[in-house]
Design a protein around this motif. Structure first.
Motif, mmCIF file in Angstrom:
data_model
loop_
_atom_site.group_PDB
_atom_site.id
_atom_site.type_symbol
_atom_site.label_atom_id
_atom_site.label_comp_id
_atom_site.label_asym_id
_atom_site.label_seq_id
_atom_site.Cartn_x
_atom_site.Cartn_y
_atom_site.Cartn_z
ATOM 1 N N ALA A 124 0.837 -1.211 0.000
ATOM 2 C CA ALA A 124 0.000 0.000 0.000
ATOM 3 C C ALA A 124 0.868 1.256 0.000
ATOM 4 C CB ALA A 124 -0.939 -0.004 1.210
ATOM 5 N N ALA A 125 1.918 1.243 0.815
ATOM 6 C CA ALA A 125 2.818 2.395 0.869
ATOM 7 C C ALA A 125 3.503 2.595 -0.482
ATOM 8 C CB ALA A 125 3.863 2.179 1.968
ATOM 9 N N ILE A 126 3.950 1.495 -1.058
ATOM 10 C CA ILE A 126 4.637 1.576 -2.352
ATOM 11 C C ILE A 126 3.652 2.028 -3.430
ATOM 12 C CG2 ILE A 126 5.853 0.220 -4.111
ATOM 13 C CD1 ILE A 126 6.855 -1.574 -1.709
ATOM 14 N N GLY A 127 2.432 1.507 -3.361
ATOM 15 C CA GLY A 127 1.400 1.891 -4.328
ATOM 16 C C GLY A 127 1.098 3.380 -4.273
ATOM 17 N N PHE A 128 1.067 3.916 -3.085
ATOM 18 C CA PHE A 128 0.819 5.353 -2.912
ATOM 19 C C PHE A 128 1.920 6.163 -3.598
ATOM 20 C CE2 PHE A 128 1.194 9.336 -0.447
ATOM 21 C CZ PHE A 128 -0.128 9.785 -0.488
ATOM 22 N N GLN A 130 3.889 5.144 -5.972
ATOM 23 C CA GLN A 130 3.845 4.900 -7.416
ATOM 24 C C GLN A 130 2.757 5.748 -8.073
ATOM 25 O OE1 GLN A 130 2.440 0.990 -8.560
ATOM 26 N NE2 GLN A 130 3.771 0.957 -10.362
ATOM 27 N N ARG A 131 1.602 5.774 -7.433
ATOM 28 C CA ARG A 131 0.462 6.492 -7.995
ATOM 29 C C ARG A 131 0.775 7.984 -8.139
ATOM 30 N NH1 ARG A 131 -3.080 4.636 -4.607
ATOM 31 N NH2 ARG A 131 -3.663 6.420 -3.329
ATOM 32 N N HIS A 132 1.415 8.539 -7.123
ATOM 33 C CA HIS A 132 1.624 9.984 -7.126
ATOM 34 C C HIS A 132 2.915 10.432 -7.786
ATOM 35 C CE1 HIS A 132 -1.986 10.864 -5.010
ATOM 36 N NE2 HIS A 132 -1.703 9.930 -4.114
ATOM 37 N N PHE A 133 3.949 9.624 -7.684
ATOM 38 C CA PHE A 133 5.250 10.090 -8.170
ATOM 39 C C PHE A 133 5.834 9.196 -9.260
ATOM 40 C CE2 PHE A 133 5.061 10.927 -3.453
ATOM 41 C CZ PHE A 133 4.551 12.216 -3.585
ATOM 42 N N GLY A 134 5.116 8.155 -9.615
ATOM 43 C CA GLY A 134 5.564 7.275 -10.696
ATOM 44 C C GLY A 134 6.893 6.591 -10.424
ATOM 45 N N ILE A 135 7.153 6.244 -9.175
ATOM 46 C CA ILE A 135 8.453 5.615 -8.868
ATOM 47 C C ILE A 135 8.653 4.347 -9.692
ATOM 48 C CG2 ILE A 135 8.747 6.602 -6.559
ATOM 49 C CD1 ILE A 135 7.771 3.801 -5.481
ATOM 50 N N LYS A 136 9.886 4.147 -10.122
ATOM 51 C CA LYS A 136 10.220 3.009 -10.987
ATOM 52 C C LYS A 136 10.911 1.887 -10.206
ATOM 53 C CE LYS A 136 9.097 4.754 -15.123
ATOM 54 N NZ LYS A 136 8.549 6.045 -14.724
ATOM 55 N N ARG A 137 11.229 2.182 -8.961
ATOM 56 C CA ARG A 137 11.863 1.153 -8.119
ATOM 57 C C ARG A 137 11.705 1.575 -6.670
ATOM 58 N NH1 ARG A 137 18.051 -0.620 -9.149
ATOM 59 N NH2 ARG A 137 17.163 -1.171 -11.179
ATOM 60 N N VAL A 138 11.682 0.573 -5.790
ATOM 61 C CA VAL A 138 11.660 0.871 -4.357
ATOM 62 C C VAL A 138 12.790 0.101 -3.681
ATOM 63 C CG1 VAL A 138 9.893 -0.924 -3.951
ATOM 64 C CG2 VAL A 138 10.289 0.847 -2.224
ATOM 65 N N VAL A 158 5.978 -2.447 -8.673
ATOM 66 C CA VAL A 158 7.218 -1.668 -8.653
ATOM 67 C C VAL A 158 8.393 -2.614 -8.377
ATOM 68 C CG1 VAL A 158 8.467 0.213 -7.508
ATOM 69 C CG2 VAL A 158 5.982 0.362 -7.788
ATOM 70 N N PRO A 159 9.424 -2.587 -9.237
ATOM 71 C CA PRO A 159 10.591 -3.452 -8.988
ATOM 72 C C PRO A 159 11.228 -3.158 -7.628
ATOM 73 C CG PRO A 159 10.644 -2.575 -11.215
ATOM 74 C CD PRO A 159 9.539 -1.856 -10.511
ATOM 75 N N VAL A 160 11.678 -4.218 -6.957
ATOM 76 C CA VAL A 160 12.174 -4.104 -5.584
ATOM 77 C C VAL A 160 13.687 -4.302 -5.531
ATOM 78 C CG1 VAL A 160 12.151 -5.261 -3.320
ATOM 79 C CG2 VAL A 160 9.984 -4.790 -4.511
ATOM 80 N N ALA B 109 -1.294 3.873 5.393
ATOM 81 C CA ALA B 109 -2.569 4.481 5.794
ATOM 82 C C ALA B 109 -2.932 5.631 4.853
ATOM 83 C CB ALA B 109 -2.492 4.964 7.235
ATOM 84 N N LEU B 110 -1.931 6.345 4.346
ATOM 85 C CA LEU B 110 -2.225 7.440 3.416
ATOM 86 C C LEU B 110 -2.915 6.886 2.172
ATOM 87 C CD1 LEU B 110 1.094 9.533 3.543
ATOM 88 C CD2 LEU B 110 -0.979 9.794 4.925
ATOM 89 N N ASP B 111 -2.477 5.691 1.760
ATOM 90 C CA ASP B 111 -3.073 5.068 0.589
ATOM 91 C C ASP B 111 -4.564 4.822 0.818
ATOM 92 O OD1 ASP B 111 -2.693 3.891 -2.009
ATOM 93 O OD2 ASP B 111 -2.986 1.931 -1.060
ATOM 94 N N PHE B 112 -4.907 4.383 2.020
ATOM 95 C CA PHE B 112 -6.315 4.071 2.316
ATOM 96 C C PHE B 112 -7.134 5.315 2.659
ATOM 97 C CE2 PHE B 112 -4.433 -0.125 3.989
ATOM 98 C CZ PHE B 112 -4.506 -0.700 2.724
ATOM 99 N N LEU B 113 -6.482 6.348 3.184
ATOM 100 C CA LEU B 113 -7.225 7.512 3.697
ATOM 101 C C LEU B 113 -7.356 8.640 2.683
ATOM 102 C CD1 LEU B 113 -5.643 7.686 7.265
ATOM 103 C CD2 LEU B 113 -7.983 6.972 6.696
ATOM 104 N N GLU B 114 -6.612 8.567 1.612
ATOM 105 C CA GLU B 114 -6.613 9.631 0.622
ATOM 106 C C GLU B 114 -8.031 9.998 0.192
ATOM 107 O OE1 GLU B 114 -4.014 8.873 -2.631
ATOM 108 O OE2 GLU B 114 -4.466 10.780 -3.578
ATOM 109 N N GLY B 115 -8.312 11.281 0.205
ATOM 110 C CA GLY B 115 -9.617 11.746 -0.248
ATOM 111 C C GLY B 115 -10.619 11.971 0.873
ATOM 112 N N ARG B 116 -10.259 11.611 2.094
ATOM 113 C CA ARG B 116 -11.139 11.919 3.220
ATOM 114 C C ARG B 116 -10.279 12.592 4.298
ATOM 115 N NH1 ARG B 116 -11.871 6.583 6.916
ATOM 116 N NH2 ARG B 116 -12.036 8.233 8.465
ATOM 117 N N PRO B 117 -10.897 13.266 5.274
ATOM 118 C CA PRO B 117 -10.098 13.976 6.272
ATOM 119 C C PRO B 117 -9.260 13.002 7.112
ATOM 120 C CG PRO B 117 -12.431 14.591 6.400
ATOM 121 C CD PRO B 117 -12.342 13.412 5.487
#
Lengths: 331, 309
Positions: A124-128, A130-138, A158-160, B109-117
């Motif tokens: 989830a952290a990596i996905g966040f 990737q979604r916002h900054f387009g990271i190509k590796r973590v 995302v490649p690890v 958590a930011l991934d799950f909470l995005e878009g709400r307070p």
């Protein structure tokens, strides 16, 4: 699987390139990177020469700008990103969400890697990121067991990259403030853990003492081997006993589990140690190149050669090495 | 904007999540006692270790209802370090509940909470304006400053903060300094994390780590390393008020937390002098007070409050 080697200066970069690195990572001469040590790192002329040297030999160059920008120095971080992009490096390694946001907006065609200091340990952290900054590796922090790394690779696109060798951070990177608690400076704010300017070595009748910011981390008998002092490897009183309450002075060596790392689908293996010597990177790159090639040829038959481990032991900090968190029993 | 840069500006008080493993009864008694104090916001939830399940999310939601009924704001706090699938699933379930504000501890958590307070806890690395603006666009309503940042950075961030985003400072308690894969409490008892026997329950304020010359230095709380010294901003209260800080967090300890809240509250209403209040607090801090981070020194040190004006 790519072998990513450290370079604190131009001779180290050339040694890494000549001895089998697929990529070399470097930093600028300021607090924008997590190895902000006196006399270390690259000025513009050296970067230009280093990039040319590496690219002529089909080796990649990554620039680490992986500390956290504070308001009074913000422009230093954005300028570092602009400079790195200007040198045509293959990736910029970032940690700070603000700096990532800037880099993604200003340099949409530059590859961004999320630094280990970015502290992303799950899909989830990596996905966040990737979604916002387009990271190509973590680059994942040294908190996951290899089973967890393998699972993470299944769960993210995302490649690890993982750390394979060098000093062992015991805490999740990017969220360890131990250094600033004693010295006022941390990897996040200043780019150094246990900054040398705040370390004292003192011979006393009770033994050799090492201090950080005045705090006694270790007092050992004369002649006992001493690694570079960090709080997490100090010896303290706890529950009436004197012991290494957090971790022994060990360093990381994952050579023994290389086939499992390969099978897990790890994209790159990183060698720690931009603050080390040309000899260090020469020896380590050579051994790891040979080991990775042997492992790829025949993973089932792979056994680390005794000579490799001897060479690595000679350049390791501290007397012992460990597989560290990759092995569940370490937790 | 809630920040009014006037002498009348009065920060609200918050109670941080309990960082230790206390028996369920002790937790319930603790909140029963604290709800009677002038604390304005109560953070609830397990932030350190997913193996601690003496209270489940349902129990925290129930407590949150009680907090709300007492006229206070309830916020659900989440784990600082997410490694396993199970942890991620629990986090997702907590974030799916929209009755209460949620404090993010990990990027997940930011991934799950995005878009709400939401609230960004101190274990989310928010060090500059661009990160603040970026998260504000995604729903950030409040952030707890990373504890190593001091008054200069706080002043700078507060001066140009996004509209409608509150700033909270970790104002009293042992400092959260680091997280690891390793459980240090178990490690020092010769146990592994997977068979820890919940031994952290034996240390209601963490295990004290002392240097070889007797300086009380760290406190180990499961996978978390804390300072032994109790960080305290009461001595800098005038300065904190002048900056327009919205909330001051008091981190629960096993004894005297209600007294600490009342001491802060009395100083905020002007019924008690902060210097006198600080003297009281020092009697309740197990290893003494520190505030070096705030004054730009090493975290363990005791600094001088800045001259105001």
């Amino acid at each position: 699987m790519e072998l990513v080697c450290p370079a604190g200066n131009l001779p180290m970069l050339k040694a890494a390139v000549d001895n089998g690195a697929d990529a070399v990572y470097i930093g600028f001469r300021d607090d924008t990177n997590a190895r902000h040590f006196a006399g270390l790192n690259f000025n513009d002329k050296q970067i230009a020469e280093g990039v040319k040297y590496a690219h002529d030999r089909r080796v990649k160059v990554f620039v680490a700008i992986n500390t956290y920008a504070q308001p009074n120095g913000w422009e230093r971080w954005t300028a570092a990103v602009d400079r790195a992009a200007g040198f045509g490096v293959d990736a910029i390694i970032l940690a700070d969400m603000g700096v990532l946001d800037y880099a993604a907006e200003r340099h949409p065609n530059v590859n961004l890697h999320l630094s280990v200091q970015g502290s992303a340990t799950n899909p989830a952290a990596i996905g966040f990121m990737q979604r916002h900054f387009g990271i190509k590796r973590v680059v994942v922090p040294r908190v996951l067991s290899l089973t967890q790394v393998a699972h993470l690779i299944q769960e993210t696109s995302v490649p690890v990259e993982i750390f394979g060798f060098g000093s062992l951070c015991v805490m999740v990177e990017g969220r360890c403030l131990l250094s600033s608690y004693a010295s006022g400076q941390s990897p996040n704010t200043f780019g150094a853990c246990s900054p040398a300017s705040h370390v004292e070595w003192r011979d006393t009748p009770q033994g050799q003492e090492t201090r950080l910011g005045g705090v006694l981390l270790e007092r050992r008998s004369h002649g006992e081997a001493a690694g570079y002092p960090t709080i997490c490897k100090g010896r303290y009183q706890i529950g009436g006993e004197l012991r290494h309450a957090i971790e022994e002075p060990t360093s990381l060596n994952t050579l023994d589990i290389l086939p499992d790392i390969l099978a897990a689908g790890v994209s790159a293996i990183k060698i720690e140690g931009r603050q080390r010597s040309t000899r260090y990177v020469t020896q380590v790159a050579k051994v790891w190149r040979e080991a990775i090639d042997a492992c790829k040829r025949n993973p089932q038959a792979f056994r680390p050669k005794e000579s490799w481990n001897q060479i690595l032991a000679q350049v390791s900090e501290g007397a012992q090495t460990t597989i560290g968190p990759y092995e569940r029993t370490w937790h | 904007m809630s920040a009014l840069n006037t002498p009348a500006h009065r920060p609200r008080l918050s109670l941080g999540p309990i960082l230790y493993l206390w028996p369920r009864e002790q937790v319930l008694d603790f909140y029963a006692e604290l709800l009677e104090t002038p604390v304005d916001v109560v953070y609830l939830g397990e932030t350190i270790c997913s193996k601690r399940r003496q209270l489940k999310p349902e129990d925290y939601w129930e407590l949150a209802e009680r907090v709300t009924a007492a006229g206070k704001q309830a916020v659900i706090s989440t784990l600082a370090l997410i490694e396993s699938d199970g942890e991620l699933k629990t986090l997702k379930r907590i974030c799916a509940d929209e009755r209460f504000m949620i404090e993010a501890g990990d990027l997940a958590a930011l991934d799950f909470l995005e878009g709400r307070p939401f609230v960004a806890g101190h274990s989310i690395n928010l060090y500059n304006h661009r990160t603040l603006a970026f998260l504000a666009e995604r729903g950030l309503k409040r952030w707890v400053m990373p504890v190593e940042l001091g008054r200069d950075t706080a002043a700078d961030l507060l001066k140009h903060r996004p509209e409608g985003v509150e700033c909270e400072l970790f104002a009293f308690g042992r400092l959260p300094l680091a997280y690891s894969a390793r459980c240090f409490t178990a490690y020092n008892r010769g146990l592994g994390k997977d068979n820890c026997e919940f031994c952290c329950g034996d240390y209601p304020d963490g295990v004290l780590v002392t240097t070889q010359e007797g300086q009380e230095f760290l406190s180990l709380n499961g996978i978390q390393t804390q300072s032994a010294g109790t960080h305290n901003l009461l001595a800098s209260l005038d300065e904190v008020r002048a900056l327009g800080v919205d909330l001051l967090r008091i981190s629960p300890q096993s004894k005297h937390t209600a007294d600490v809240v009342r001491t802060f509250a009395d100083c905020l209403t002007g019924d008690l002098d902060p210097a006198e209040g600080t003297a009281r607090l020092s009697g309740w801090a197990p290893s003494g007070l520190c505030d070096g981070y705030w004054t730009g020194q090493s975290g363990y040190q005791v600094g001088m409050p800045a001259a105001i004006g």
